[in-house]
Design an enzyme around this catalytic site. Structure first.
Site, mmCIF file in Angstrom:
data_model
loop_
_atom_site.group_PDB
_atom_site.id
_atom_site.type_symbol
_atom_site.label_atom_id
_atom_site.label_comp_id
_atom_site.label_asym_id
_atom_site.label_seq_id
_atom_site.Cartn_x
_atom_site.Cartn_y
_atom_site.Cartn_z
ATOM 1 N N GLU A 187 39.342 48.491 3.519
ATOM 2 C CA GLU A 187 40.504 48.170 2.680
ATOM 3 C C GLU A 187 40.886 46.698 2.680
ATOM 4 O O GLU A 187 42.000 46.339 3.104
ATOM 5 C CB GLU A 187 41.711 49.014 3.125
ATOM 6 C CG GLU A 187 41.525 50.491 2.943
ATOM 7 C CD GLU A 187 42.748 51.305 3.405
ATOM 8 O OE1 GLU A 187 43.770 50.703 3.772
ATOM 9 O OE2 GLU A 187 42.664 52.542 3.392
ATOM 10 N N GLU A 380 38.265 57.916 3.587
ATOM 11 C CA GLU A 380 39.567 58.274 4.174
ATOM 12 C C GLU A 380 40.341 59.135 3.193
ATOM 13 O O GLU A 380 40.381 58.830 1.993
ATOM 14 C CB GLU A 380 40.449 57.037 4.457
ATOM 15 C CG GLU A 380 40.096 56.292 5.702
ATOM 16 C CD GLU A 380 41.036 55.116 5.965
ATOM 17 O OE1 GLU A 380 42.225 55.187 5.576
ATOM 18 O OE2 GLU A 380 40.561 54.142 6.556
HETATM 19 O O1 IFM Z 1 46.084 54.214 9.149
HETATM 20 C C1 IFM Z 1 45.643 53.675 7.951
HETATM 21 C C2 IFM Z 1 44.234 53.153 8.069
HETATM 22 O O2 IFM Z 1 44.120 52.211 9.091
HETATM 23 C C3 IFM Z 1 43.805 52.493 6.780
HETATM 24 N N1 IFM Z 1 44.021 53.378 5.655
HETATM 25 C C4 IFM Z 1 45.297 54.028 5.542
HETATM 26 C C5 IFM Z 1 45.660 54.710 6.854
HETATM 27 C C6 IFM Z 1 47.017 55.419 6.719
HETATM 28 O O3 IFM Z 1 48.018 54.504 6.432
#
Ligand code: IFM
Length: 466
Positions: A187, A380
């Site tokens: 990200e 994710e």
């Molecule tokens: O915890 C974070 C992760 O580190 C990166 N993506 C979003 C998750 C939830 O906020």
């Protein structure tokens, strides 16, 4: 092992399958891999994700990162906590790998802390972790940068990209005999927006559009990392980019234009250069250096493209005053404003639950990039809820897995799905107040307790393979 397979929380749930609970530590079950009957293609990768700074602890055994500096400043983390101990994973990784094995997942996405790699004995930890994962039959999938930049480095400096490539070579040389699947960055959009533009995350800068060089240098670092990994023999490389469908607040042209710009800034700024080798209209001019030459590096071909999805964004025309949204302070200089998505359940974080926006994300990427897009992996997806009997999490994950399957049916080439997260952890500026885990962590005793969602996910994966 401080797990509780007999927890009553494990026994029911909206998506609970009727097959017998095999208990923890059983590992992956024999039988057919995923196949057309389940709606998931053969070899579809099921996994869970974490990141180093959020779980490892053992901060005294490594150099500091920008996050250590940030959390030491009063008022930056809501509950005043730090990640100095977090889940103490560095000292408890064997127990955590046993939880992964009990979950029956194919793969574990974790991140390698650059400050730890820079410290004596740091790489040895990842050696041991990877060995443990391989012995448990869980495929290691390391992310090489998940926001914990060494404290003496800065993404505003172009040199950081080259330094990252050196770090990647060191890691690949040490782990590449056992690790076959790699992720360069996590990200870069959030790290740029929250960390450099709005100051809500480390390094805590509030540069607004002057943060764009931090995005460019991360993207350059990604491209250089792909080259370094290829030089070390890697053949299965991706990036984990966040994607949120952007919905205009209304049909008013000002709202539509603001939403289009937001999409450009948060989504396409990070996918167009990687997939197409171009910046979206108007943004390349704002980047430093020889942008055309850098784009050649940034667009090094990938083997797959990772998508982190949580919720869509509803975007409207700018507002005249500073506004608060989702814990962020948005200045009036921004050419957009963020609005609530109404009529949807929300997670404890306040994020709306909109599974069909995952379908939209995956099919939208396929439509936009066509043959240029490598296969997708959802790297994710998850939600924050309290409690061991986390039926809301089960409902969220169940609906999103269905949404992924809908994308497959619509023709998107998706090859894997990773839940965020294996266990509750340090949720950045929110501290320990947001719980995303399939496994509950008591941060006083470090006891791990699988939640209802842990048991449910194991059955969901087994059914999908069947
Ligand atoms: O915890 C974070 C992760 O580190 C990166 N993506 C979003 C998750 C939830 O906020």
């Amino acid at each position: 092992m401080a797990t509780d397979a007999g927890d009553p929380a494990s026994r029911s749930g909206p998506g609970t399958r009727s097959s017998k609970d095999p208990g923890l530590g059983t590992g992956r079950r024999p039988g057919p891999r995923s196949g057309p009957r389940s709606g998931f293609p053969d070899g579809f990768l099921w996994g869970v994700s974490t990141s180093a700074h959020q779980i490892e602890g053992a901060a005294e055994e490594r150099e500091p990162s920008v996050w250590d500096v940030f959390t030491a400043r009063p008022g930056r983390v809501k509950d005043g906590s730090t990640a100095a101990v977090a889940c103490d994973h560095c000292h408890r990784y064997r127990e955590d790998v046993a939880l992964l094995a009990g979950l029956g997942v194919d793969a574990y996405r974790f991140s390698v802390s650059w400050p730890r790699v820079n410290s004596p004995g740091g790489l040895g930890f990842y050696d041991r972790l990877v060995d443990e994962l391989c012995a448990a039959g869980v495929r290691p999938v390391p992310t090489l940068f998940h926001w914990d930049l060494p404290a003496d480095l800065d993404w505003l400096d172009r040199d950081t990209a080259g330094r990252f490539a050196e770090h990647v070579s060191v890691v690949a040389d040490r782990l590449g005999d056992r690790v076959t699947k790699w992720i360069t960055l996590n990200e870069p959009a959030e790290h740029t927006l929250l960390g450099h533009a709005l100051g809500a995350h480390a390094p805590g800068r509030r540069l607004l559009f002057d943060a764009l060089p931090a995005a460019h240098h991360q993207l350059l670092a990604h491209g250089l990392a792909v080259r370094a990994l290829r030089a070390a023999g890697a053949r299965d490389i991706g990036i984990a980019n966040s994607h949120s469908p952007t919905w205009p607040a209304s049909g008013d042209p000002a709202d539509v234009a603001a939403a289009e710009f937001y999409d450009l800034l948060l989504n396409r700024l990070f996918s167009d250069p990687v997939v197409l080798g171009v910046y979206p209209e108007g943004l390349g001019e704002l980047m430093p250096g020889d942008v055309a030459a850098d784009l050649e590096v940034i667009s090094e071909p990938l083997d797959w493209y990772g998508v982190n999805y949580y919720a869509p964004a509803r975007v409207g025309a700018p507002q005249e005053k500073e506004t608060e949204f989702g814990g962020l302070t948005l200045p009036p200089e921004l050419p957009f404003s963020l609005r609530e998505i109404e009529g949807r359940p929300v997670t404890d974080f306040g994020w709306p639950v909109v599974p069909e926006a995952l379908t939209e994300t995956l099919t939208g990427l396929s439509a936009r990039y066509g043959d240029r897009l490598p296969p997708l992996v959802v790297t994710e997806n998850g939600c924050s809820y309290e409690g061991l009997d986390d039926q809301d999490r089960i409902a969220y994950l169940d609906a999103h897995i269905d949404a992924l399957r809908a994308a497959l049916e619509a023709g998107a080439d998706v090859r894997g799905y990773f839940v965020w997260s294996l266990m509750d952890n340090f949720e950045w500026a929110e501290g320990y107040a947001r719980r995303f885990g399939l496994v509950h962590v008591d941060f006083t005793t470090q006891k791990r307790t699988p939640k209802a969602s842990y048991h449910w996910f194991r059955e969901r994966v087994a059914a999908a393979r069947g």
